[in-house]
Design an enzyme around this catalytic site. Structure first.
Site, PDB file in Angstrom:
ATOM      1  N   SER A 178       0.737  -9.997  -0.590  1.00 43.24           N
ATOM      2  CA  SER A 178       0.469  -8.564  -0.514  1.00 43.24           C
ATOM      3  C   SER A 178       0.788  -7.922   0.826  1.00 43.24           C
ATOM      4  CB  SER A 178      -0.990  -8.293  -0.869  1.00 43.24           C
ATOM      5  OG  SER A 178      -1.857  -8.946   0.031  1.00 43.24           O
ATOM      6  N   LYS A 189       0.802  -1.220   0.000  1.00 41.24           N
ATOM      7  CA  LYS A 189       0.000   0.000   0.000  1.00 41.24           C
ATOM      8  C   LYS A 189       0.838   1.275   0.000  1.00 41.24           C
ATOM      9  CE  LYS A 189      -4.374  -1.444   0.244  1.00 41.24           C
ATOM     10  NZ  LYS A 189      -5.443  -0.996  -0.661  1.00 41.24           N
TER      11      LYS A 189
END
Length: 412
Positions: A306, A52
């Site tokens: 992720s 992110k």
């Protein structure tokens, strides 16, 4: 190089001011299991332990972050931490809205990453309330609101993951498995691959309790899921982003693999115990769905892990759910006669490897019978099947509630 690929390249070059490319590692354990070359792109090893940071940094860079900049986001996790880190890097001001139910560990980590550059506002019991408050605040303050996925600059920043693994691999992979939440990462990387490596196939991984991309592809447009299982908190999104879907709409729903939450827990434990890799639930998605993808043998496969922001206080829950998925632990409600020796008779039905992990008297359901909640753990699913047969043979009424979503929520 196309305009999009060139912009992603520019973002990647700028990103090197924050951190070096995350590792791309061949995993021998998974490669042997699937008869393929399985490579893990370790986004759990960024400074904030998720991808992110890439999108937040790129969006702030393009808006023109500086000491006069003010950025706002709503997030209870990785997006908040990414923006906080980027605010400190740029010296910009950040206001981060989080639900009041956000665990203290996540609040503290966000504050550490942002330092004096950020302010955290706790508001709303549910994320939709938090999001509305953040957007209202951004409008009132004239600040820049950073969406976690529905923004072209965010998508562009997330696509730098793809540039990195293409360079690290040195040749086009046969298949890339992308995790999906709001769709920013999957949209960015799939668009980049379509331009730079069109021969590469793509598969997607979503949590079963938050499969917003699969629902959108099935319906031909984004839809809002009526309910979401928030266990995979980094990817449990009720509605795919409109902008990501404009890129992802070309794919067939058959390419979206939905991972059961309990099975994800088993994958997390496997990666921790065998490989020493700590993955959060969303970070384990792509590894988990490998078992669902046909014809992997002989292929070169990249799985994007992720994130690794896992709170180890959740480990008992993860272990519990993994055991239930694997069939090594079950919960029964027994209807036991109210007479001396009834419990002893039941204990005599247990096998040598059956371990009682929970025993709770619920209520007296009739004058001569009572209800008992019992949890039993053993070493193979077959042993619990045998126990069920022995219960039936002994005439002991029982109900397996292990996979009953309502009863298990209230009783287990």
């Amino acid at each position: 190089m196309t305009d999009f690929a060139a912009a992603v390249r520019e973002a990647e070059v700028a990103l090197r001011d924050l951190f070096e490319p995350t590792p791309l590692q061949k995993n021998d354990h998974l490669s042997a299991r699937y008869g393929a070359e399985i490579w893990l792109k370790r986004e759990d090893l960024t400074p904030v332990r998720s991808y992110k940071l890439r999108g937040a940094f790129n969006a702030m860079r393009k808006i023109g972050a500086g000491t006069a900049g003010h950025f706002v986001c709503a997030s209870a996790g990785n997006h908040a931490q990414g923006m906080a880190y980027a605010c400190r890097h740029f010296g910009a001001r950040g206001t981060i809205f989080m639900p009041v139910t956000t665990p203290k560990q996540k609040i503290d980590k966000t504050r550490i990453f942002g330092g004096d550059a950020i302010q955290i506002v706790l508001t709303g019991d549910y994320f939709d309330q938090t999001l509305a408050a953040a957007q209202d605040f951004a409008r009132e303050q004239g600040a820049s609101f950073l969406s976690p996925f529905d923004d072209p600059d965010i998508i562009e920043g997330q696509a730098t993951v793809g540039l990195e693994f293409l360079s690290q691999l040195g040749e086009a992979p046969d298949l890339v498995v992308l995790p999906v939440g709001g769709g920013g990462l999957s949209a960015g990387v799939s668009r980049l691959l379509a331009e730079l490596s069109p021969q590469t196939q793509i598969a997607f991984a979503e949590p079963e309790g938050g499969a917003s991309l699969h629902a959108a592809l099935t319906n031909g447009a984004p839809v809002t899921l009526p309910a979401v299982d928030n266990f995979v908190d980094g990817a449990a999104v009720a509605r795919i982003g409109a902008l990501p879907f404009s890129t992802l709409s070309r794919f067939s729903p058959d390419l979206v693999h939905r991972a059961p939450e309990d099975r994800i827990c088993a994958t997390m434990l496997e990666m921790l115990n065998i490989e020493g890799i700590v993955l959060e639930p969303a970070g384990a998605l792509t590894v988990d769905v490998l078992r669902d993808i046909p014809d992997l043998a002989g292929k070169r496969v990249v799985c994007i892990c992720s994130g690794g922001n896992f709170d180890f206080e959740r480990l008992p829950e993860v272990k519990e759910r993994a055991q239930r998925f694997s069939g090594l632990k079950r919960y029964f409600i027994l209807r036991m006669p109210q007479r001396p020796g009834a419990l002893r008779d039941f204990l005599g039905l247990l096998g040598p490897n059956d371990d009682i992990t929970r025993f709770e008297y619920l209520k007296k359901s009739a004058r001569n019978f009572g209800s008992i909640l019992i949890g039993i753990e053993t070493t193979s699913p077959e042993q619990l099947d045998d126990l069920r047969d022995r219960l039936e043979g002994a005439g002991i009424g029982h109900r397996d509630i292990t996979r009953d979503p309502i009863l298990s929520e209230f009783l287990i």
